[in-house]
Design a protein around this motif. Structure first.
Motif, PDB file in Angstrom:
ATOM      1  N   TYR A   1       0.516  -5.935   4.664  1.00  0.00           N
ATOM      2  CA  TYR A   1       0.800  -4.459   5.107  1.00  0.00           C
ATOM      3  C   TYR A   1       0.394  -4.132   6.346  1.00  0.00           C
ATOM      4  N   ASP A   2       1.062  -2.910   7.021  1.00  0.00           N
ATOM      5  CA  ASP A   2       0.317  -2.884   8.112  1.00  0.00           C
ATOM      6  C   ASP A   2       0.699  -1.143   8.540  1.00  0.00           C
ATOM      7  N   ASP A   3       0.289  -0.550   9.646  1.00  0.00           N
ATOM      8  CA  ASP A   3       0.410   0.835   9.597  1.00  0.00           C
ATOM      9  C   ASP A   3       1.905   1.437   9.319  1.00  0.00           C
ATOM     10  N   TYR A   4       3.057   0.789   9.674  1.00  0.00           N
ATOM     11  CA  TYR A   4       4.399   1.041   9.420  1.00  0.00           C
ATOM     12  C   TYR A   4       4.679   1.278   8.034  1.00  0.00           C
ATOM     13  N   LEU A   5       4.203  -0.059   7.238  1.00  0.00           N
ATOM     14  CA  LEU A   5       4.635   0.044   5.627  1.00  0.00           C
ATOM     15  C   LEU A   5       3.623   1.032   5.260  1.00  0.00           C
ATOM     16  N   LEU A   6       2.461   1.210   5.529  1.00  0.00           N
ATOM     17  CA  LEU A   6       1.618   2.434   5.014  1.00  0.00           C
ATOM     18  C   LEU A   6       2.211   3.641   4.961  1.00  0.00           C
ATOM     19  N   LYS A   7       2.820   4.094   6.085  1.00  0.00           N
ATOM     20  CA  LYS A   7       3.915   5.316   6.453  1.00  0.00           C
ATOM     21  C   LYS A   7       4.866   5.411   5.503  1.00  0.00           C
ATOM     22  N   LYS A   8       5.517   4.189   5.264  1.00  0.00           N
ATOM     23  CA  LYS A   8       7.060   4.139   4.566  1.00  0.00           C
ATOM     24  C   LYS A   8       6.329   4.288   3.028  1.00  0.00           C
ATOM     25  N   ALA A   9       5.371   3.818   2.662  1.00  0.00           N
ATOM     26  CA  ALA A   9       4.663   4.021   1.258  1.00  0.00           C
ATOM     27  C   ALA A   9       4.326   5.429   0.950  1.00  0.00           C
ATOM     28  N   ALA A  10       3.800   6.040   2.015  1.00  0.00           N
ATOM     29  CA  ALA A  10       3.384   7.527   1.988  1.00  0.00           C
ATOM     30  C   ALA A  10       4.833   8.202   1.751  1.00  0.00           C
ATOM     31  N   GLU A  11       5.503   8.075   2.366  1.00  0.00           N
ATOM     32  CA  GLU A  11       7.112   8.855   2.430  1.00  0.00           C
ATOM     33  C   GLU A  11       7.631   8.365   1.063  1.00  0.00           C
ATOM     34  N   ALA A  12       7.559   7.405   0.611  1.00  0.00           N
ATOM     35  CA  ALA A  12       8.360   6.978  -0.723  1.00  0.00           C
ATOM     36  C   ALA A  12       7.392   7.733  -1.993  1.00  0.00           C
ATOM     37  N   GLY A  13       6.571   8.108  -1.768  1.00  0.00           N
ATOM     38  CA  GLY A  13       5.825   9.081  -2.787  1.00  0.00           C
ATOM     39  C   GLY A  13       4.449   8.219  -3.192  1.00  0.00           C
ATOM     40  N   TYR A  14       4.052   7.367  -2.634  1.00  0.00           N
ATOM     41  CA  TYR A  14       3.033   6.542  -3.217  1.00  0.00           C
ATOM     42  C   TYR A  14       1.531   7.329  -2.708  1.00  0.00           C
ATOM     43  N   VAL A  15       0.616   7.757  -3.439  1.00  0.00           N
ATOM     44  CA  VAL A  15      -0.667   8.391  -3.016  1.00  0.00           C
ATOM     45  C   VAL A  15      -1.649   7.287  -2.638  1.00  0.00           C
ATOM     46  N   THR A  16      -1.498   6.171  -3.224  1.00  0.00           N
ATOM     47  CA  THR A  16      -2.348   4.866  -2.931  1.00  0.00           C
ATOM     48  C   THR A  16      -1.816   3.754  -2.850  1.00  0.00           C
ATOM     49  N   THR A  17      -2.187   2.572  -2.264  1.00  0.00           N
ATOM     50  CA  THR A  17      -1.798   1.491  -2.064  1.00  0.00           C
ATOM     51  C   THR A  17      -3.037   0.306  -1.926  1.00  0.00           C
ATOM     52  N   PHE A  18      -2.647  -0.842  -2.628  1.00  0.00           N
ATOM     53  CA  PHE A  18      -3.863  -1.777  -2.747  1.00  0.00           C
ATOM     54  C   PHE A  18      -3.640  -3.079  -2.017  1.00  0.00           C
ATOM     55  N   THR A  19      -4.901  -3.523  -1.368  1.00  0.00           N
ATOM     56  CA  THR A  19      -4.655  -4.852  -0.573  1.00  0.00           C
ATOM     57  C   THR A  19      -5.538  -5.811  -1.537  1.00  0.00           C
ATOM     58  N   ILE A  20      -5.446  -7.000  -0.869  1.00  0.00           N
ATOM     59  CA  ILE A  20      -6.312  -7.995  -1.599  1.00  0.00           C
ATOM     60  C   ILE A  20      -7.696  -8.309  -0.738  1.00  0.00           C
ATOM     61  N   GLU A  21      -8.219  -7.189  -0.066  1.00  0.00           N
ATOM     62  CA  GLU A  21      -9.312  -7.265   0.877  1.00  0.00           C
ATOM     63  C   GLU A  21     -10.478  -7.398  -0.292  1.00  0.00           C
ATOM     64  N   ALA A  22     -11.351  -8.672  -0.324  1.00  0.00           N
ATOM     65  CA  ALA A  22     -12.202  -8.787  -1.148  1.00  0.00           C
ATOM     66  C   ALA A  22     -13.560  -8.173  -1.165  1.00  0.00           C
ATOM     67  N   ARG A  23     -13.678  -7.027  -1.795  1.00  0.00           N
ATOM     68  CA  ARG A  23     -14.831  -6.192  -1.665  1.00  0.00           C
ATOM     69  C   ARG A  23     -14.687  -4.952  -2.536  1.00  0.00           C
ATOM     70  N   ASN A  24     -15.792  -4.602  -2.891  1.00  0.00           N
ATOM     71  CA  ASN A  24     -16.159  -3.291  -3.766  1.00  0.00           C
ATOM     72  C   ASN A  24     -15.373  -2.303  -3.197  1.00  0.00           C
ATOM     73  N   ALA A  25     -14.988  -1.218  -4.163  1.00  0.00           N
ATOM     74  CA  ALA A  25     -14.487   0.197  -3.423  1.00  0.00           C
ATOM     75  C   ALA A  25     -15.470   1.050  -3.172  1.00  0.00           C
ATOM     76  N   THR A  26     -15.807   1.596  -2.291  1.00  0.00           N
ATOM     77  CA  THR A  26     -17.138   2.760  -2.086  1.00  0.00           C
ATOM     78  C   THR A  26     -16.483   4.115  -2.014  1.00  0.00           C
ATOM     79  N   ALA A  27     -17.472   4.647  -1.713  1.00  0.00           N
ATOM     80  CA  ALA A  27     -16.911   6.126  -1.810  1.00  0.00           C
ATOM     81  C   ALA A  27     -16.315   6.419  -0.332  1.00  0.00           C
ATOM     82  N   SER A  28     -16.338   5.700   0.568  1.00  0.00           N
ATOM     83  CA  SER A  28     -15.780   6.106   1.948  1.00  0.00           C
ATOM     84  C   SER A  28     -14.427   5.365   2.056  1.00  0.00           C
ATOM     85  N   GLU A  29     -13.827   4.947   1.014  1.00  0.00           N
ATOM     86  CA  GLU A  29     -12.507   4.197   1.136  1.00  0.00           C
ATOM     87  C   GLU A  29     -11.536   4.978   1.609  1.00  0.00           C
ATOM     88  N   LYS A  30     -10.301   4.499   2.417  1.00  0.00           N
ATOM     89  CA  LYS A  30      -8.989   5.245   2.654  1.00  0.00           C
ATOM     90  C   LYS A  30      -8.523   4.972   1.369  1.00  0.00           C
TER      91      LYS A  30
END
Ligand SMILES: [Zn+2]
Length: 274
Positions: free
Chosen positions: A212-241
């Motif tokens: 993914y990159d900023d362009y793809l994130l923008k396209k995903a938001a435009e298509a109605g996705y409220v959240t997208t997922f990467t394979i960055e290997a760490r736990n999700a914390t309170a301060s996630e985007k």
């Protein structure tokens, strides 16, 4: 004034400054992970089977070991939707020792090997589907199986684009206009097809190959996705985007200590090759 006294006074000053600098907790200023305890591993599986046929397969017996470990050690597997509701301020923070389980690709072993164990341990699972393979490729689930899984109340189905493109390669070989058209189709067609076949809302997207990159994130938001997922290997914390949540891609060597390190967020860097 002695040096020692000066040091004490200086350290007091530093403490005062750091206390004053700590921002007040509010809606616009979410508290840090440590203070809320939000620290949720999102465990990503692909294929489950009796033998490790490839790098993305986990033995069925190991998958059961994971579920048993979670149950016996006070972990709660929560639906991915609950975690998203929390980030959207629609629901409470997940309790300590919460874990999320997801699967990418809607492989047929979700039905044959995962489903019996999911029922046995009563854990919710979110499956990210690319519809072009469903009821089509030999290795994939069928729409009937997907509907049956959904009916069990234990499965949710979300988007993994329409045919699992490699957006990095596509961007190189297509013109900008072609690429935009292709991305728009991949995001919209997948969402529409899953909603039509399965019902419910499809507003989550897992990026194929984690690309993914900023362009793809923008396209995903435009298509109605409220959240997208990467394979960055760490736990999700309170301060996630919310638009790029991390997930642990699990492989068959993630057993014993390696698995407990993932749960505790101390697994370190992982080199997974697709
Ligand atoms: Zn995939």
């Amino acid at each position: 004034m002695s040096v020692r006294l000066l040091l004490v006074l200086l350290s007091l000053l530093v403490c005062t400054v750091s206390v004053q600098a700590a921002p007040p907790q509010s809606k616009n200023n979410p508290p840090a992970a440590a203070s809320t305890g939000v620290d949720v591993p999102i465990l990503l599986y692909h294929r489950i089977g009796p033998t490790v046929a490839d790098g993305m397969t986990i033995k069925t017996s190991l998958f059961e070991e994971h579920l048993k470990y979670l149950r016996d050690n006070g972990y709660t597997v929560i639906p991915l939707r609950h975690l998203i509701d929390y980030y959207q301020k629609k629901g409470p923070a997940p309790a300590p020792k919460s874990v999320v389980i997801v699967e990418d690709d809607a492989h047929k072993s979700v039905y044959s090997d995962m489903f019996p164990l999911v029922k046995k341990y009563k854990v919710p699972v979110t499956v990210f589907v690319y519809p072009s393979a469903v009821s089509n490729a030999k290795y994939a689930l069928t729409w009937d199986q997907i509907r049956e899984l959904k009916k069990s109340g234990l499965f949710d189905f979300q988007s993994h684009t329409y045919w699992h493109p490699n957006f990095k390669k596509d961007r190189r070989k297509m013109s900008p206009a072609e690429f935009e058209k292709s991305v728009t189709m991949q995001l919209a067609k997948s969402k529409a097809r899953i909603e039509k076949e399965v019902g419910g809302t499809v507003d989550m997207l897992a990026w194929p190959f984690g690309i993914y990159d900023d362009y793809l994130l923008k396209k995903a938001a435009e298509a109605g996705y409220v959240t997208t997922f990467t394979i960055e290997a760490r736990n999700a914390t309170a301060s996630e985007k919310l638009n790029k949540l991390p997930r642990y891609l699990l492989i068959n060597s993630d057993q014993g200590k390696a698995f407990t390190q993932i749960l505790s967020g101390s697994a370190g860097k992982r080199n997974i090759v697709f």
